[in-house]
Design a protein around this motif. Structure first.
Motif, PDB file in Angstrom:
ATOM      1  N   VAL A  86       0.859  -1.190   0.000  1.00  0.00           N
ATOM      2  CA  VAL A  86       0.000   0.000   0.000  1.00  0.00           C
ATOM      3  C   VAL A  86       0.890   1.233   0.000  1.00  0.00           C
ATOM      4  O   VAL A  86       1.800   1.341   0.830  1.00  0.00           O
ATOM      5  CB  VAL A  86      -0.935   0.022   1.226  1.00  0.00           C
ATOM      6  CG1 VAL A  86      -1.644   1.368   1.348  1.00  0.00           C
ATOM      7  CG2 VAL A  86      -1.956  -1.099   1.140  1.00  0.00           C
ATOM      8  N   LEU A  87       0.656   2.134  -0.929  1.00  0.00           N
ATOM      9  CA  LEU A  87       1.380   3.392  -1.002  1.00  0.00           C
ATOM     10  C   LEU A  87       0.398   4.545  -1.051  1.00  0.00           C
ATOM     11  O   LEU A  87      -0.738   4.399  -1.512  1.00  0.00           O
ATOM     12  CB  LEU A  87       2.263   3.461  -2.261  1.00  0.00           C
ATOM     13  CG  LEU A  87       3.422   2.486  -2.410  1.00  0.00           C
ATOM     14  CD1 LEU A  87       2.945   1.149  -2.962  1.00  0.00           C
ATOM     15  CD2 LEU A  87       4.499   3.058  -3.325  1.00  0.00           C
ATOM     16  N   VAL A  88       0.824   5.718  -0.587  1.00  0.00           N
ATOM     17  CA  VAL A  88       0.040   6.936  -0.732  1.00  0.00           C
ATOM     18  C   VAL A  88       0.211   7.441  -2.164  1.00  0.00           C
ATOM     19  O   VAL A  88       1.317   7.433  -2.721  1.00  0.00           O
ATOM     20  CB  VAL A  88       0.497   8.014   0.265  1.00  0.00           C
ATOM     21  CG1 VAL A  88      -0.193   9.343  -0.022  1.00  0.00           C
ATOM     22  CG2 VAL A  88       0.205   7.568   1.697  1.00  0.00           C
ATOM     23  N   HIS A  89      -0.886   7.877  -2.764  1.00  0.00           N
ATOM     24  CA  HIS A  89      -0.874   8.336  -4.155  1.00  0.00           C
ATOM     25  C   HIS A  89      -1.405   9.760  -4.213  1.00  0.00           C
ATOM     26  O   HIS A  89      -2.468  10.050  -4.767  1.00  0.00           O
ATOM     27  CB  HIS A  89      -1.736   7.397  -5.001  1.00  0.00           C
ATOM     28  CG  HIS A  89      -1.595   7.576  -6.481  1.00  0.00           C
ATOM     29  ND1 HIS A  89      -0.390   7.844  -7.107  1.00  0.00           N
ATOM     30  CD2 HIS A  89      -2.518   7.503  -7.487  1.00  0.00           C
ATOM     31  CE1 HIS A  89      -0.576   7.927  -8.409  1.00  0.00           C
ATOM     32  NE2 HIS A  89      -1.860   7.735  -8.669  1.00  0.00           N
ATOM     33  N   GLY A  90      -0.643  10.679  -3.583  1.00  0.00           N
ATOM     34  CA  GLY A  90      -1.067  12.063  -3.521  1.00  0.00           C
ATOM     35  C   GLY A  90      -2.076  12.284  -2.408  1.00  0.00           C
ATOM     36  O   GLY A  90      -2.237  11.468  -1.505  1.00  0.00           O
ATOM     37  N   TRP A  91      -2.759  13.400  -2.483  1.00  0.00           N
ATOM     38  CA  TRP A  91      -3.820  13.702  -1.524  1.00  0.00           C
ATOM     39  C   TRP A  91      -5.180  13.686  -2.230  1.00  0.00           C
ATOM     40  O   TRP A  91      -6.006  12.820  -1.973  1.00  0.00           O
ATOM     41  CB  TRP A  91      -3.582  15.051  -0.841  1.00  0.00           C
ATOM     42  CG  TRP A  91      -4.762  15.596  -0.092  1.00  0.00           C
ATOM     43  CD1 TRP A  91      -5.460  16.740  -0.364  1.00  0.00           C
ATOM     44  CD2 TRP A  91      -5.406  14.999   1.040  1.00  0.00           C
ATOM     45  NE1 TRP A  91      -6.501  16.907   0.531  1.00  0.00           N
ATOM     46  CE2 TRP A  91      -6.488  15.847   1.409  1.00  0.00           C
ATOM     47  CE3 TRP A  91      -5.196  13.843   1.777  1.00  0.00           C
ATOM     48  CZ2 TRP A  91      -7.346  15.566   2.467  1.00  0.00           C
ATOM     49  CZ3 TRP A  91      -6.046  13.558   2.846  1.00  0.00           C
ATOM     50  CH2 TRP A  91      -7.097  14.413   3.181  1.00  0.00           C
ATOM     51  N   SER A  92      -5.377  14.583  -3.193  1.00  0.00           N
ATOM     52  CA  SER A  92      -6.649  14.622  -3.923  1.00  0.00           C
ATOM     53  C   SER A  92      -6.496  14.233  -5.398  1.00  0.00           C
ATOM     54  O   SER A  92      -7.488  14.165  -6.117  1.00  0.00           O
ATOM     55  CB  SER A  92      -7.256  16.018  -3.856  1.00  0.00           C
ATOM     56  OG  SER A  92      -6.419  16.960  -4.523  1.00  0.00           O
ATOM     57  N   HIS A  93      -5.236  14.010  -5.824  1.00  0.00           N
ATOM     58  CA  HIS A  93      -4.967  13.579  -7.199  1.00  0.00           C
ATOM     59  C   HIS A  93      -5.374  14.635  -8.216  1.00  0.00           C
ATOM     60  O   HIS A  93      -5.648  14.330  -9.376  1.00  0.00           O
ATOM     61  CB  HIS A  93      -5.688  12.251  -7.485  1.00  0.00           C
ATOM     62  CG  HIS A  93      -5.067  11.436  -8.587  1.00  0.00           C
ATOM     63  ND1 HIS A  93      -5.482  11.510  -9.895  1.00  0.00           N
ATOM     64  CD2 HIS A  93      -4.076  10.513  -8.579  1.00  0.00           C
ATOM     65  CE1 HIS A  93      -4.776  10.675 -10.638  1.00  0.00           C
ATOM     66  NE2 HIS A  93      -3.902  10.057  -9.856  1.00  0.00           N
ATOM     67  N   ARG A  94      -5.383  15.874  -7.813  1.00  0.00           N
ATOM     68  CA  ARG A  94      -5.698  16.978  -8.726  1.00  0.00           C
ATOM     69  C   ARG A  94      -4.633  18.061  -8.595  1.00  0.00           C
ATOM     70  O   ARG A  94      -4.297  18.490  -7.492  1.00  0.00           O
ATOM     71  CB  ARG A  94      -7.069  17.591  -8.421  1.00  0.00           C
ATOM     72  CG  ARG A  94      -8.230  16.631  -8.558  1.00  0.00           C
ATOM     73  CD  ARG A  94      -8.341  16.038  -9.947  1.00  0.00           C
ATOM     74  NE  ARG A  94      -8.467  17.055 -10.982  1.00  0.00           N
ATOM     75  CZ  ARG A  94      -8.419  16.780 -12.292  1.00  0.00           C
ATOM     76  NH1 ARG A  94      -8.189  15.545 -12.706  1.00  0.00           N
ATOM     77  NH2 ARG A  94      -8.568  17.741 -13.180  1.00  0.00           N
TER      78      ARG A  94
END
Length: 246
Positions: A68-76
């Motif tokens: 599991v990795l973090v993929h940004g916060w809101s992806h925008r």
């Protein structure tokens, strides 16, 4: 030398639960783990913090061997950065390159919010993949300060503490129809097979929107099968970067 295969499922969030489940089911049929890139903040009208049942599903996946990795916060992406950097980020990531042009202060705020949500969801992690695989120097600085230990880019994975890099270009589709989609799909399958035959690192990035286009899923499954037939060893990003992340 035995090739290695990392399959990552991007844009993992409550709004893409069905697509993520389908990709994970495909991976399960091959008997391989996946690296789940989770968007912890608001995305397509839903938030991980508001859906504990979905967080429980992700915990089960991790307990079964997935990463599991973090993929940004809101992806925008926001308005940060100069015009050339914003233009490149938009062309590459179609408005999703949230960390491509931000300064260290903005990145720190976003990473703090993401970390809090992930911990509350029972999904703490020190892995991070920026949306669009694009991270500014300030974002990289903030990652290290926040305790993240590994990240990825278009060109490979990196141990943030040591700077050690694991080279392998990220292969993914570009849905949208037309010749570019068809050319990209053919390139993905061919590049994956040839890289595996050379004993290299094969990185296949799966997105929810791929499933909306006819044929892209089949191409991806053929690519995975071709890579595994070379004797490649399927691993997660955490396994790739090794014990230095602990």
């Amino acid at each position: 030398m035995c090739a290695r295969l990392v399959v990552s499922v991007h844009d993992v969030a409550p709004a893409s639960a069905a697509e993520t489940e389908r990709w994970c089911a495909d991976a399960d049929r091959f008997g391989i783990p996946v690296s789940l890139l989770v968007i912890p903040g608001p995305w397509r009208g839903r938030r991980l913090a508001d859906e504990p049942d979905y967080a429980a599903c992700l915990r089960e996946r991790r307990q079964a061997g997935d990463d599991v990795l973090v993929h940004g916060w809101s992806h925008r992406a926001g308005p940060e950065g100069d015009r050339p950097r914003r233009a490149v980020a938009h062309a590459v990531a179609r408005g999703a390159a949230e960390f491509a042009a931000i300064d260290v202060g903005t990145a720190t705020v976003k990473l703090r919010a993401a970390t809090e949500v992930m911990i509350e969801a029972g999904l703490p992690t020190t892995g991070f993949t920026p949306p669009g695989w694009l991270a500014s120097p300030g974002a990289k600085q903030a990652l290290r300060a926040a305790g993240f230990t590994y990240t990825t880019s278009h060109f490979g994975a990196e141990q943030l503490r040591t700077g050690r890099r694991f080279h392998g270009f990220a292969l993914s589709h570009r849905p949208g129809g037309g010749w570019s989609e068809r050319f990209g799909a053919a390139l993905l399958e061919t590049a994956a097979r040839r890289t595996a035959e050379r004993g290299g690192l094969v990185r296949l990035a799966l997105h929810p929107d791929d499933l909306s286009r006819p044929g892209l899923r089949d191409t991806t499954l053929r690519a995975i099968d071709a890579v595994l037939r070379t004797g490649a060893h399927a691993i997660t990003y955490r396994q790739l970067v090794g014990s230095a992340v602990d």
